[in-house]
Structure formats: C-alpha cells, structure tokens
Design a protein around this motif. Structure first.
Motif, mmCIF file in Angstrom:
data_model
loop_
_atom_site.group_PDB
_atom_site.id
_atom_site.type_symbol
_atom_site.label_atom_id
_atom_site.label_comp_id
_atom_site.label_asym_id
_atom_site.label_seq_id
_atom_site.Cartn_x
_atom_site.Cartn_y
_atom_site.Cartn_z
ATOM 1 N N ASP A 1 -10.637 2.479 4.573
ATOM 2 C CA ASP A 1 -11.168 3.885 4.019
ATOM 3 C C ASP A 1 -10.322 4.436 2.853
ATOM 4 O O ASP A 1 -10.948 4.936 1.778
ATOM 5 C CB ASP A 1 -10.782 5.004 5.294
ATOM 6 N N GLY A 2 -9.025 4.240 2.703
ATOM 7 C CA GLY A 2 -8.308 4.416 1.543
ATOM 8 C C GLY A 2 -8.768 3.881 0.393
ATOM 9 O O GLY A 2 -8.958 4.298 -0.717
ATOM 10 N N LEU A 3 -9.361 2.518 0.614
ATOM 11 C CA LEU A 3 -9.755 1.895 -0.786
ATOM 12 C C LEU A 3 -11.151 2.542 -1.055
ATOM 13 O O LEU A 3 -11.511 2.837 -2.334
ATOM 14 C CB LEU A 3 -10.068 0.322 -0.425
ATOM 15 N N TYR A 4 -12.114 2.682 -0.178
ATOM 16 C CA TYR A 4 -13.286 3.277 -0.433
ATOM 17 C C TYR A 4 -13.452 4.753 -0.890
ATOM 18 O O TYR A 4 -14.212 5.058 -1.859
ATOM 19 C CB TYR A 4 -14.130 3.284 0.767
ATOM 20 N N ASN A 5 -12.167 5.559 -0.624
ATOM 21 C CA ASN A 5 -12.120 6.896 -1.064
ATOM 22 C C ASN A 5 -11.067 7.036 -2.253
ATOM 23 O O ASN A 5 -10.964 8.041 -2.516
ATOM 24 C CB ASN A 5 -11.894 7.778 -0.012
ATOM 25 N N SER A 6 -10.644 5.681 -2.550
ATOM 26 C CA SER A 6 -9.530 5.899 -3.621
ATOM 27 C C SER A 6 -8.432 6.956 -3.299
ATOM 28 O O SER A 6 -8.164 7.835 -4.244
ATOM 29 C CB SER A 6 -10.086 6.234 -5.103
ATOM 30 N N ASP A 7 -7.948 6.852 -2.080
ATOM 31 C CA ASP A 7 -6.991 7.783 -1.642
ATOM 32 C C ASP A 7 -5.563 7.109 -1.629
ATOM 33 O O ASP A 7 -5.564 6.500 -0.641
ATOM 34 C CB ASP A 7 -7.584 8.095 -0.485
ATOM 35 N N SER A 8 -4.941 7.261 -2.445
ATOM 36 C CA SER A 8 -3.498 6.684 -2.744
ATOM 37 C C SER A 8 -2.567 7.200 -1.483
ATOM 38 O O SER A 8 -1.654 6.540 -1.023
ATOM 39 C CB SER A 8 -2.984 6.756 -4.108
ATOM 40 N N ALA A 9 -2.922 8.381 -1.262
ATOM 41 C CA ALA A 9 -1.894 9.177 -0.065
ATOM 42 C C ALA A 9 -2.280 8.394 1.264
ATOM 43 O O ALA A 9 -1.477 8.026 1.888
ATOM 44 C CB ALA A 9 -2.074 10.500 0.210
ATOM 45 N N MET A 10 -3.481 8.152 1.487
ATOM 46 C CA MET A 10 -3.656 7.400 2.608
ATOM 47 C C MET A 10 -3.220 6.164 2.571
ATOM 48 O O MET A 10 -2.669 5.418 3.463
ATOM 49 C CB MET A 10 -5.337 7.409 3.188
ATOM 50 N N LEU A 11 -3.383 5.385 1.272
ATOM 51 C CA LEU A 11 -3.023 4.009 1.535
ATOM 52 C C LEU A 11 -1.508 3.750 1.386
ATOM 53 O O LEU A 11 -1.015 2.787 1.883
ATOM 54 C CB LEU A 11 -3.460 3.353 -0.109
ATOM 55 N N ARG A 12 -0.608 4.770 0.856
ATOM 56 C CA ARG A 12 0.711 4.780 1.170
ATOM 57 C C ARG A 12 1.172 4.610 2.579
ATOM 58 O O ARG A 12 2.210 4.195 2.906
ATOM 59 C CB ARG A 12 1.344 6.096 0.542
ATOM 60 N N THR A 13 0.308 4.984 3.508
ATOM 61 C CA THR A 13 0.716 5.108 4.893
ATOM 62 C C THR A 13 0.497 3.717 5.425
ATOM 63 O O THR A 13 0.485 3.158 6.675
ATOM 64 C CB THR A 13 -0.301 5.883 5.967
ATOM 65 N N VAL A 14 -0.265 2.620 4.768
ATOM 66 C CA VAL A 14 -0.590 1.356 4.774
ATOM 67 C C VAL A 14 0.243 0.313 4.420
ATOM 68 O O VAL A 14 0.597 -0.566 5.051
ATOM 69 C CB VAL A 14 -2.028 1.014 4.358
ATOM 70 N N PHE A 15 0.575 0.551 3.230
ATOM 71 C CA PHE A 15 1.438 -0.291 2.307
ATOM 72 C C PHE A 15 3.159 -0.154 2.798
ATOM 73 O O PHE A 15 3.329 0.999 2.621
ATOM 74 C CB PHE A 15 1.153 -0.445 0.903
ATOM 75 N N HIS A 16 3.880 -1.201 2.526
ATOM 76 C CA HIS A 16 5.234 -1.140 2.579
ATOM 77 C C HIS A 16 5.793 -0.717 1.045
ATOM 78 O O HIS A 16 5.033 -0.957 0.234
ATOM 79 C CB HIS A 16 5.731 -2.442 2.857
#
Length: 126
Positions: free
Chosen positions: A18-33
C-alpha cells in the motif's frame, strides 16, 4: 512459523504494498527498519541507499494510484530462521514495471521490520 508471526508479517507486507502504491513514506516508515539498506540490483540501474534517501525518493514520486496504474502483488514465500530473522520473496507490478523483491526481516521491539530491500525490475510489455 508461529501463526502470530505469519499474521504480523502479512500485515507488514500489506502496508509495504500500500505504501509503495500510494507513495506514502509515513506508512513505509512503519515497515522499514531505521537502518534499512535499499539495493536496486537491476542491470544498468544498480544503486544502494539508506532509509532517508529512499523516503526522499518516495516523497518526490507521483503516486501510482493517482495515475490509475495497474497494481498486482504477491507474497511468494516467507521463510523465518528462528524468531528473530527471516526473508520474504515478493513481486509487485506498478509504474509499468514488474518488480521482484527479496526483503530481509528482523523482529524488533516494535515488531517485524524490513532491514534490507534488494530488488530488480523489468519493463512490462504491451
């Protein structure tokens, strides 16, 4: 693999896609270390980045969702080694490309996180 680990990792990957498809860095920060290593292994496009450089790229990207890009993803395999580390093989289609991802996971105090993202892509045909 414990059911709770499987469920948590599947939710993590849902946020990843979802974070990649929406270009949502806030969401991706909950995924990545915080110590993420991002590696594009595509021939001719090799590059390596840390979390902040990758999030800056995400923030500049036109979200695929806003263009109505086709989206397809699949978790191909989740393999854990004990209760602290694992690897995910996944694929995603967006932005006119077919991506293949190898994601290493680490179980932190905040739950499972992606520590390395190594991927390559090929342009979609037709």
């Amino acid at each position: 693999m414990a059911e709770h680990d499987q469920a948590e990792i599947e939710k993590l990957l849902g946020r990843y896609f979802d974070g990649l498809y929406n270009s949502d860095s806030a969401m991706l920060r909950t995924v990545f270390h915080d110590d993420l290593v991002y590696v594009n292994g595509t021939a001719g496009d090799y590059e390596i980045k840390g979390l902040e450089a990758y999030m800056a790229r995400i923030d500049k990207r036109t979200p695929p969702v806003s263009r109505g890009d086709a989206r397809e993803e699949q978790i191909e395999r989740i393999t854990l080694k004990g209760d602290r580390i694992g690897i995910v093989e996944a694929r995603m289609t967006m932005m006119g490309r077919n991506y293949q991802d190898l994601l290493t996971l680490i179980n932190t105090d905040d739950g499972w996180r992606v520590l390395t993202k190594v991927f390559s892509f090929v342009e979609r045909k037709g």
